[in-house]
Motif scaffolding. Structure first.
Motif, short mmCIF file in Angstrom:
data_model
loop_
_atom_site.label_atom_id
_atom_site.label_comp_id
_atom_site.label_asym_id
_atom_site.label_seq_id
_atom_site.Cartn_x
_atom_site.Cartn_y
_atom_site.Cartn_z
N PRO A 84 0.81 -1.22 0.00
CA PRO A 84 0.00 0.00 0.00
C PRO A 84 0.84 1.26 0.00
CG PRO A 84 0.12 -0.88 2.21
CD PRO A 84 0.88 -1.85 1.33
N SER A 85 0.23 2.33 -0.48
CA SER A 85 0.79 3.68 -0.39
C SER A 85 -0.34 4.62 -0.01
CB SER A 85 1.38 4.13 -1.73
OG SER A 85 2.46 3.33 -2.13
N VAL A 86 0.00 5.68 0.68
CA VAL A 86 -1.00 6.68 1.06
C VAL A 86 -0.38 8.05 0.92
CG1 VAL A 86 -0.42 6.64 3.52
CG2 VAL A 86 -2.73 7.29 2.80
N ARG A 87 -1.20 9.03 0.52
CA ARG A 87 -0.73 10.41 0.38
C ARG A 87 -1.92 11.35 0.55
NH1 ARG A 87 -1.66 6.64 -3.03
NH2 ARG A 87 0.41 6.58 -3.96
N THR A 88 -1.60 12.63 0.66
CA THR A 88 -2.63 13.66 0.84
C THR A 88 -2.75 14.47 -0.44
OG1 THR A 88 -2.12 13.80 3.20
CG2 THR A 88 -3.36 15.62 2.23
N LEU A 89 -3.96 14.72 -0.88
CA LEU A 89 -4.20 15.52 -2.07
C LEU A 89 -5.58 16.15 -1.97
CD1 LEU A 89 -4.93 13.11 -5.07
CD2 LEU A 89 -4.98 12.43 -2.69
N MET A 90 -5.98 16.88 -3.01
CA MET A 90 -7.22 17.64 -2.98
C MET A 90 -8.33 16.93 -3.77
SD MET A 90 -6.57 20.27 -1.16
CE MET A 90 -5.23 21.33 -0.61
N LEU A 91 -9.53 17.00 -3.24
CA LEU A 91 -10.72 16.56 -3.96
C LEU A 91 -11.07 17.62 -5.00
CD1 LEU A 91 -13.19 14.53 -4.07
CD2 LEU A 91 -14.35 16.20 -2.58
N HIS A 92 -11.32 17.19 -6.23
CA HIS A 92 -11.67 18.13 -7.29
C HIS A 92 -13.18 18.24 -7.50
CE1 HIS A 92 -7.50 18.26 -9.43
NE2 HIS A 92 -7.39 18.27 -8.11
N ASP A 93 -13.91 17.17 -7.20
CA ASP A 93 -15.36 17.21 -7.35
C ASP A 93 -15.93 15.95 -6.75
OD1 ASP A 93 -17.87 18.10 -8.03
OD2 ASP A 93 -17.60 17.95 -10.20
N ALA A 94 -17.23 15.97 -6.51
CA ALA A 94 -17.96 14.77 -6.08
C ALA A 94 -19.35 14.87 -6.69
CB ALA A 94 -18.04 14.67 -4.56
N ASP A 95 -19.67 13.94 -7.56
CA ASP A 95 -20.96 13.97 -8.24
C ASP A 95 -21.48 12.55 -8.37
OD1 ASP A 95 -19.48 12.82 -10.30
OD2 ASP A 95 -19.33 14.68 -11.46
N GLU A 96 -22.49 12.36 -9.19
CA GLU A 96 -23.10 11.04 -9.33
C GLU A 96 -22.14 10.02 -9.91
OE1 GLU A 96 -25.82 10.26 -8.01
OE2 GLU A 96 -26.51 12.27 -7.47
N ARG A 97 -21.11 10.48 -10.62
CA ARG A 97 -20.12 9.55 -11.16
C ARG A 97 -19.18 9.05 -10.08
NH1 ARG A 97 -17.23 13.03 -15.42
NH2 ARG A 97 -15.88 11.19 -15.55
N GLY A 98 -18.86 9.92 -9.12
CA GLY A 98 -17.94 9.53 -8.06
C GLY A 98 -17.14 10.69 -7.53
N TRP A 99 -16.04 10.38 -6.86
CA TRP A 99 -15.17 11.37 -6.23
C TRP A 99 -13.96 11.59 -7.15
CZ3 TRP A 99 -18.93 8.99 -3.85
CH2 TRP A 99 -19.53 9.61 -2.74
N HIS A 100 -13.70 12.86 -7.52
CA HIS A 100 -12.72 13.19 -8.54
C HIS A 100 -11.41 13.68 -7.92
CE1 HIS A 100 -15.98 13.97 -11.83
NE2 HIS A 100 -16.51 13.26 -10.83
N PHE A 101 -10.30 13.22 -8.46
CA PHE A 101 -8.98 13.74 -8.11
C PHE A 101 -8.11 13.59 -9.35
CE2 PHE A 101 -9.14 9.27 -7.02
CZ PHE A 101 -7.94 8.76 -7.48
N ALA A 102 -6.92 14.17 -9.32
CA ALA A 102 -6.10 14.16 -10.53
C ALA A 102 -4.62 14.05 -10.19
CB ALA A 102 -6.35 15.41 -11.37
N SER A 103 -3.85 13.57 -11.15
CA SER A 103 -2.42 13.44 -10.99
C SER A 103 -1.81 13.10 -12.35
CB SER A 103 -2.08 12.35 -9.97
OG SER A 103 -0.68 12.29 -9.74
N HIS A 104 -0.49 13.00 -12.38
CA HIS A 104 0.19 12.53 -13.57
C HIS A 104 0.06 11.01 -13.67
CE1 HIS A 104 2.18 16.33 -14.62
NE2 HIS A 104 2.35 16.51 -13.32
N ARG A 105 -0.09 10.52 -14.88
CA ARG A 105 -0.17 9.07 -15.06
C ARG A 105 1.10 8.36 -14.60
NH1 ARG A 105 -2.31 10.66 -19.92
NH2 ARG A 105 -0.34 10.28 -20.99
N GLY A 106 2.24 9.03 -14.73
CA GLY A 106 3.50 8.40 -14.37
C GLY A 106 3.87 8.51 -12.91
N SER A 107 3.06 9.19 -12.10
CA SER A 107 3.34 9.28 -10.66
C SER A 107 3.13 7.92 -10.01
CB SER A 107 2.41 10.32 -10.01
OG SER A 107 1.07 9.86 -10.07
#
Length: 238
Positions: A84-107
């Motif tokens: 496992p890994s854990v980190r802190t980041l920001m929520l970008h949105d929460a809607d009927e699709r789900g909870w949104h966040f973002a990052s680089h694909r290579g992270s």
């Protein structure tokens, strides 16, 4: 024969200074207090049938209570081996699709989500004694939606994304300084500059637990579970 490296390393746990430091740390932990103010009530019988409306309400109430950055969350992922890994980041949105966040694909998180597209989120708002845990499957948004997510954010967010190389080994602080200066200049000059690796992720919740703390430790835990496409609710022992 040279002594084993461990034999040359003093064990500070068993020295007077080490014992004093350990006792001081333990005293610090025991002296910390939580939930000394009045906490809000929570009647799970009045909770909505689905978790999203309650999540939005609790985040808004946390913001109104003065919790700094209430949209800050922890994200837990695991690699292909299950570590496992854990980190802190920001929520970008929460809607009927789900909870949104973002990052680089290579992270690290991007690589782990590619290997295991499941994750868990955690929110904690100490001023109101509340936490929320959410877990489920994660999907990626398309390039257009990912780009739109990035360009809705601040110039600083774009500059950070333009720096790139997230989770890679950094050779020196000077290298980061040069890359950051160049990224800020580009972000100001080109507010729509593309960052192809930037990816918007959406966590589709399968379970969401709402925890309301109580000063007498009679905590309220309301758990939502998605069963056959519908939400079921249950109370959990604290």
């Amino acid at each position: 024969m040279a002594p084993h490296p461990e034999a040359e390393r003093p064990d500070h746990r068993h020295t007077p200074d080490g014992d004093a430091a350990a006792h001081a740390f333990h005293d610090l932990l025991r002296g910390l207090r939580v939930w000394e103010g009045e906490l809000p009530p929570f009647d799970p019988a009045q909770a909505p049938a689905a978790p999203l409306p309650l999540f939005r309400q609790w985040l808004r109430e946390a913001a109104e209570a003065g919790v700094p950055e209430p949209h800050t969350m922890t994200l837990a992922t695991a690699d292909a081996a299950g570590d496992p890994s854990v980190r802190t980041l920001m929520l970008h949105d929460a809607d009927e699709r789900g909870w949104h966040f973002a990052s680089h694909r290579g992270s690290r998180k991007g690589r782990e989500l590619a290997a295991r597209p499941r994750a868990a989120l955690g929110f904690y708002w100490p001023a109101v004694g509340r936490q929320i845990r959410i877990r489920g499957t994660v999907t990626t948004a398309g390039p257009e939606e990912s780009a739109a997510d990035l360009h809705r954010r601040s110039t600083g967010a774009l500059a950070a994304a333009l720096v790139g190389h997230q989770s890679e080994v950094l050779g020196s602080a000077d290298e980061l300084d040069r890359a950051s200066v160049a990224a800020w200049e580009k972000a100001r000059r080109e507010p729509d500059a593309p960052v192809p690796s930037w990816t918007l992720y959406v966590l589709h919740a399968e379970e969401a637990e709402f925890f309301q703390g109580d000063a007498q430790r009679r905590h309220v835990r309301l758990n939502y579970r998605r069963v056959a496409g519908r939400w079921e609710r249950e109370l959990l022992w604290p």
